[in-house]
Design a protein around this motif. Sequence first.
Motif, mmCIF file in Angstrom:
data_model
loop_
_atom_site.group_PDB
_atom_site.id
_atom_site.type_symbol
_atom_site.label_atom_id
_atom_site.label_comp_id
_atom_site.label_asym_id
_atom_site.label_seq_id
_atom_site.Cartn_x
_atom_site.Cartn_y
_atom_site.Cartn_z
ATOM 1 N N ASP A 41 -44.317 56.364 38.208
ATOM 2 C CA ASP A 41 -44.416 57.366 37.154
ATOM 3 C C ASP A 41 -43.388 57.035 36.083
ATOM 4 N N LEU A 42 -43.847 56.442 35.002
ATOM 5 C CA LEU A 42 -42.944 56.023 33.937
ATOM 6 C C LEU A 42 -42.348 57.219 33.203
ATOM 7 N N ALA A 43 -42.992 58.385 33.300
ATOM 8 C CA ALA A 43 -42.446 59.583 32.656
ATOM 9 C C ALA A 43 -41.141 60.026 33.308
ATOM 10 N N ASP A 44 -40.848 59.514 34.499
ATOM 11 C CA ASP A 44 -39.561 59.806 35.145
ATOM 12 C C ASP A 44 -38.415 59.121 34.419
ATOM 13 N N GLY A 45 -38.747 58.175 33.529
ATOM 14 C CA GLY A 45 -37.724 57.505 32.734
ATOM 15 C C GLY A 45 -37.695 56.015 32.987
ATOM 16 N N VAL A 46 -37.748 55.252 31.918
ATOM 17 C CA VAL A 46 -37.600 53.798 31.961
ATOM 18 C C VAL A 46 -36.513 53.455 30.950
ATOM 19 N N PRO A 47 -35.463 52.776 31.373
ATOM 20 C CA PRO A 47 -34.373 52.485 30.435
ATOM 21 C C PRO A 47 -34.852 51.633 29.260
ATOM 22 N N ALA A 48 -34.430 52.022 28.071
ATOM 23 C CA ALA A 48 -34.707 51.212 26.888
ATOM 24 C C ALA A 48 -33.821 49.973 26.927
ATOM 25 N N ILE A 49 -34.349 48.873 26.432
ATOM 26 C CA ILE A 49 -33.524 47.660 26.375
ATOM 27 C C ILE A 49 -32.535 47.788 25.222
ATOM 28 N N ASP A 50 -31.403 47.107 25.384
ATOM 29 C CA ASP A 50 -30.368 47.131 24.355
ATOM 30 C C ASP A 50 -29.604 45.812 24.408
ATOM 31 N N GLY A 51 -28.485 45.744 23.705
ATOM 32 C CA GLY A 51 -27.715 44.505 23.677
ATOM 33 C C GLY A 51 -27.210 44.085 25.044
ATOM 34 N N GLY A 52 -26.832 45.051 25.854
ATOM 35 C CA GLY A 52 -26.375 44.734 27.207
ATOM 36 C C GLY A 52 -27.485 44.146 28.055
ATOM 37 N N TRP A 53 -28.695 44.701 27.906
ATOM 38 C CA TRP A 53 -29.858 44.173 28.627
ATOM 39 C C TRP A 53 -30.145 42.747 28.179
ATOM 40 N N PHE A 54 -30.104 42.531 26.855
ATOM 41 C CA PHE A 54 -30.383 41.194 26.333
ATOM 42 C C PHE A 54 -29.396 40.179 26.892
ATOM 43 N N ALA A 77 -37.460 44.752 39.358
ATOM 44 C CA ALA A 77 -38.257 45.668 40.186
ATOM 45 C C ALA A 77 -39.610 45.947 39.533
ATOM 46 N N TYR A 78 -39.611 46.179 38.218
ATOM 47 C CA TYR A 78 -40.875 46.400 37.508
ATOM 48 C C TYR A 78 -41.762 45.154 37.586
ATOM 49 N N ILE A 79 -41.162 43.997 37.393
ATOM 50 C CA ILE A 79 -41.924 42.745 37.406
ATOM 51 C C ILE A 79 -42.469 42.450 38.798
ATOM 52 N N ASP A 80 -41.671 42.709 39.822
ATOM 53 C CA ASP A 80 -42.132 42.475 41.193
ATOM 54 C C ASP A 80 -43.348 43.339 41.529
ATOM 55 N N GLU A 81 -43.380 44.567 41.006
ATOM 56 C CA GLU A 81 -44.545 45.421 41.250
ATOM 57 C C GLU A 81 -45.806 44.803 40.654
ATOM 58 N N ILE A 82 -45.681 44.219 39.480
ATOM 59 C CA ILE A 82 -46.832 43.540 38.871
ATOM 60 C C ILE A 82 -47.192 42.307 39.682
ATOM 61 N N ARG A 83 -46.195 41.520 40.036
ATOM 62 C CA ARG A 83 -46.429 40.281 40.775
ATOM 63 C C ARG A 83 -47.164 40.560 42.090
ATOM 64 N N ASN A 84 -46.837 41.678 42.738
ATOM 65 C CA ASN A 84 -47.425 41.999 44.036
ATOM 66 C C ASN A 84 -48.780 42.691 43.934
ATOM 67 N N ALA A 85 -49.205 43.032 42.712
ATOM 68 C CA ALA A 85 -50.456 43.765 42.532
ATOM 69 C C ALA A 85 -51.606 42.821 42.194
ATOM 70 N N ASP A 86 -52.782 43.204 42.644
ATOM 71 C CA ASP A 86 -54.010 42.524 42.235
ATOM 72 C C ASP A 86 -54.582 43.184 40.982
ATOM 73 N N LEU A 103 -43.730 54.051 28.123
ATOM 74 C CA LEU A 103 -44.597 52.893 28.374
ATOM 75 C C LEU A 103 -44.124 51.696 27.556
ATOM 76 N N LYS A 104 -43.697 51.938 26.328
ATOM 77 C CA LYS A 104 -43.126 50.864 25.506
ATOM 78 C C LYS A 104 -41.874 50.304 26.171
ATOM 79 N N ASN A 105 -41.023 51.166 26.718
ATOM 80 C CA ASN A 105 -39.818 50.700 27.405
ATOM 81 C C ASN A 105 -40.176 49.808 28.591
ATOM 82 N N TRP A 106 -41.219 50.201 29.338
ATOM 83 C CA TRP A 106 -41.663 49.397 30.486
ATOM 84 C C TRP A 106 -42.145 48.028 30.018
#
Length: 195
Positions: A41-54, A77-86, A103-106
Amino acid sequence: MSQTILQLDSSITGAQSVTRKLTADIVARIATPGGTIIQRDLADGVPAIDGGWFAAVRQAPDQPTAPQQALIDISDAYIDEIRNADTLVIGLPVYNFSVPAQLKNWLDQIARAGVTFRYTEAGPEGLMTGKRAIVAMASGGTAADGPVDFAWPYLRHMLGFIGITDVTLVAADRMAVDAEAAQSTARDSIRALAA
């Protein structure tokens, strides 16, 4: 054959959400016996990327600091969920003609050079191939793929950018104009889906 489905919801309207109902109906339609459903549930919050993330994920320090590693772990963790999904089933409520911020943050979290795509002489190449996505879109007045729809074309492009090119749209668009017809069209699209 069993499959793994990643169900992504992003609507902020809770139980009243049309996209949440659509994603649930799609998952029920395509789920296979013995399969796995991962819900995020992305509405629970997805951190926005910033300089620290970069600095953490793009400059690839050989020995990240603990705070940098924490940022990398979230993205991984987000990428692994995609990798493991069909199959990805993505709820796309249209807010102000575009995708919700969460959704944009994701999408920002998962678009990582060298991980989900790479640059080649011919241009970017997606690395998350062999998957399909089904997008459940709902809008008040925006027509899907119309001149002011900046949500569906953008999401379709971003999925293709990371290598997911088998993308199907289930749209309950222009709900404010004729909600019953919009939902009926979406139900017909769901019935036409193959597992």
